[in-house]
Design an enzyme around this catalytic site. Structure first.
Site, PDB file in Angstrom:
ATOM      1  N   SER A 230       0.918  -1.195   0.003  1.00 52.30           N
ATOM      2  CA  SER A 230      -0.003   0.026  -0.056  1.00 52.30           C
ATOM      3  C   SER A 230       0.707   1.410   0.129  1.00 52.30           C
ATOM      4  CB  SER A 230      -0.865  -0.122   1.054  1.00 52.30           C
ATOM      5  OG  SER A 230      -1.922   0.975   1.063  1.00 52.30           O
TER       6      SER A 230
HETATM    7  C1  LIG Z   1      -2.571  -2.898   4.335  1.00 50.33           C
HETATM    8  O1  LIG Z   1      -2.810  -3.929   5.121  1.00 50.33           O
HETATM    9  C2  LIG Z   1      -1.812  -3.887   6.258  1.00 50.33           C
HETATM   10  C3  LIG Z   1      -1.843  -5.120   7.174  1.00 50.33           C
HETATM   11  O2  LIG Z   1      -3.145  -5.395   7.589  1.00 50.33           O
HETATM   12  C4  LIG Z   1      -2.338  -2.503   7.059  1.00 50.33           C
HETATM   13  O3  LIG Z   1      -1.301  -2.395   7.911  1.00 50.33           O
HETATM   14  C5  LIG Z   1      -2.164  -1.565   6.354  1.00 50.33           C
HETATM   15  O4  LIG Z   1      -2.721  -0.330   6.838  1.00 50.33           O
HETATM   16  C6  LIG Z   1      -3.099  -1.738   5.208  1.00 50.33           C
HETATM   17  N1  LIG Z   1      -3.399  -0.496   4.138  1.00 50.33           N
HETATM   18  C7  LIG Z   1      -4.422   0.076   3.981  1.00 50.33           C
HETATM   19  C8  LIG Z   1      -4.383   1.184   3.154  1.00 50.33           C
HETATM   20  O5  LIG Z   1      -5.481  -0.260   4.503  1.00 50.33           O
END
Ligand SMILES: *[C@@H]1O[C@H](CO)[C@@H](O)[C@H](O)[C@H]1NC(C)=O
Ligand SMILES: *[C@@H]1O[C@H](CO)[C@@H](O)[C@H](O)[C@H]1NC(C)=O
Ligand SMILES: *[C@@H]1O[C@H](CO)[C@@H](O)[C@H](O)[C@H]1NC(C)=O
Ligand SMILES: *[C@@H]1O[C@H](CO)[C@@H](O)[C@H](O)[C@H]1NC(C)=O
Length: 464
Positions: A230
């Protein structure tokens, strides 16, 4: 969960369960009941929940979750007390790549916090919490079989720590037989762009050229693979673009070269970069509405408007995004979709779900491939943003994580074996469909930029 009643959650839960069991939901054959209900609840809370104050949510995300037994974790801190020009040189790159309109705040970078993470075999009972970092690091290194070093950037929209940041770094280090250095970069909105990116550059230089007193010996660039999810995927790929630009500039202008720890240093590209669901376009101009049904993140629109005011958000002067000023959102180091030149980039793996951000990853893959960079693009059908971290036990997640680790190994052991390809994985059991990498997102860069400008205009005035 404030402002969204538990009754509403029960309704969401029952509805998801019924649709799933009657095989009426599009993912009924791909997910188990528990996962389907879990995703419905996450989806419902991200679109309906009043999150409260950003500062509280951020604090909450920083709480240390218990370190799992099977992990070695060694915290380390780089103090930038020596002579270096990385901030000046990074600002030069930002200006070179930008349109001249961006206002970029000055930054200070006294130190960078990181942690070594590595798989700990159940047979090892020697390490203890009271060990010094030196001893713990030495114990950890006895378990490291391969030279692979992963430089990892966690996700969380730039403003919070990831939900389970140590799970994926543990799994990737275990499955590659290597070790992972995770950057605990400073968060926005208090520390906006380019703080986290320059911290990433400092962490990479720390690996390559450790200053006296560091735990580790120098690591060759050819043994380092960047990784992230992300927003961390954004940082990993933006860091590659930053390295390319610093190198381009340094070859033109000898006084634009990098100084680190008092010495002029080369800045080679790493062996590879491997990212999940990268947040490559902060305006979300490429979003596909039809992917909303599978995703957990809400539809695009003005971001960060639902928070209650607190001392860190909304920002002064006002801006839409926690990470960068509106006039900097299109800079390629902020939104890597706008980067012109990827030539010289190392082998790259980009993995996306059938999610709103899918095209942001695909657009970068397509551009890199058109410029001769070896790129592997994989899309997993019907999977949400961040799927292999969010729902780690479903088949698509397990399989894509195996492929992630195996790609990282290839960048280091056998880079020649990596050939450009794009594919989609669907069904249960999974089957592969080839995609044409030059036709993933049929849109020229200039048209994308226009869409991004339009998107920012449509957001209206920023929150005050
Ligand atoms: C993507 O997943 C990870 C693990 O669950 C998390 O830490 C992160 O915040 C997530 N990103 C978004 C944009 O949700
Ligand atoms: C370590 O690298 C070798 C190749 O160099 C590979 O065959 C092996 O699978 C790797 N170890 C692990 C645990 O992945
Ligand atoms: C070369 O780089 C230095 C330091 O960044 C800068 O001051 C100078 O203007 C550059 N010269 C040219 C010709 O770009
Ligand atoms: C992919 O699309 C490009 C552009 O239309 C075309 O030239 C190329 O032949 C296609 N490749 C394959 C393998 O179909």
């Amino acid at each position: 969960m404030p402002a969204y009643s538990s009754f509403a959650y029960v309704i969401v839960l029952i509805k998801a369960a019924v649709l799933h069991c009657l095989r009426l939901s599009p993912t009924a054959t791909l997910l188990d009941l528990k996962t389907a209900v879990f995703l419905a609840l996450v989806r419902s809370s991200t679109s309906n929940l009043k999150p409260g104050r950003l500062i509280d949510c951020q604090q909450d995300s920083l709480r240390d979750v218990d370190v799992q037994e099977r992990i070695y974790l060694v915290s380390t801190k780089l103090t930038l007390a020596f002579e270096t020009n990385i901030i000046a040189i990074a600002f030069k790159a930002i200006r070179n790549l930008g349109d001249g309109q961006e206002s970029i705040p000055d930054i200070k970078l006294p130190s960078v916090s990181m942690e070594w993470i590595c798989h700990r075999p159940s047979s090892d009972r020697t390490a203890s919490d009271t060990d010094t970092p030196e001893r713990l690091y030495a114990t950890m290194m006895r378990g490291v079989k391969n030279k692979t070093t992963i430089l990892y950037f966690h996700g969380g929209q730039f403003w919070r720590m990831g939900r389970e940041p140590r799970r994926i770094t543990h799994e990737l280090s275990r499955d590659t037989g290597g070790r992972c250095l995770a950057v605990r970069y400073r968060l926005s909105p208090q520390n906006p762009f380019p703080t986290a990116l320059i911290e990433g550059l400092a962490a990479y230089l720390y690996l390559l050229y450790p200053p006296a007193g560091s735990l580790h010996a120098p690591v060759a660039a050819s043994d380092i693979c960047f990784a992230g999810d992300s927003a961390g995927g954004n940082l990993a790929i933006a860091l590659v673009q930053l390295i390319l630009e610093i190198t381009r500039e340094g070859s033109k202008n000898a006084s634009g070269r990098l100084t680190w720890d008092g010495q002029e240093r080369d800045l080679p590209v790493p062996a590879g970069v491997s990212i999940l669901s990268p947040y490559n376009d902060l305006t979300r101009a490429l979003d596909s509405e039809s992917n909303l049904q599978y995703d957990i993140i809400p539809a695009r629109g003005p971001p960060f408007t639902t928070f209650d005011p607190c001392k860190i958000w909304p920002a002064h002067p006002p801006r839409h995004h926690v990470y960068a000023n509106d006039n900097a959102l299109m800079n390629p180091l902020v939104s890597p979709v706008t980067a012109h030149d990827w030539s010289g980039a190392p082998p790259t793996w980009i993995c996306v779900g059938e999610e709103c951000l899918a095209d942001q990853g695909m657009f970068v893959a397509q551009r890199m491939a058109s410029q001769g960079v070896p790129v592997v693009l994989e899309q997993y059908s019907a999977m949400p943003h961040n799927f292999s971290l969010l729902i780690p036990e479903v088949e698509a997640s397990k399989y894509s994580k195996k492929r992630w680790a195996s790609f990282i190994c290839s960048t280091i052991d056998n880079p020649e074996s990596i050939t450009t390809e794009a594919m989609q994985w669907s069904g249960n059991p999974l089957f592969k469909t080839k995609l044409n990498i030059s036709k993933l997102v049929p849109l020229p860069l200039e048209s994308l930029k226009e869409k991004m400008e339009t998107q920012i205009k449509e957001w209206g005035s920023p929150p005050v």
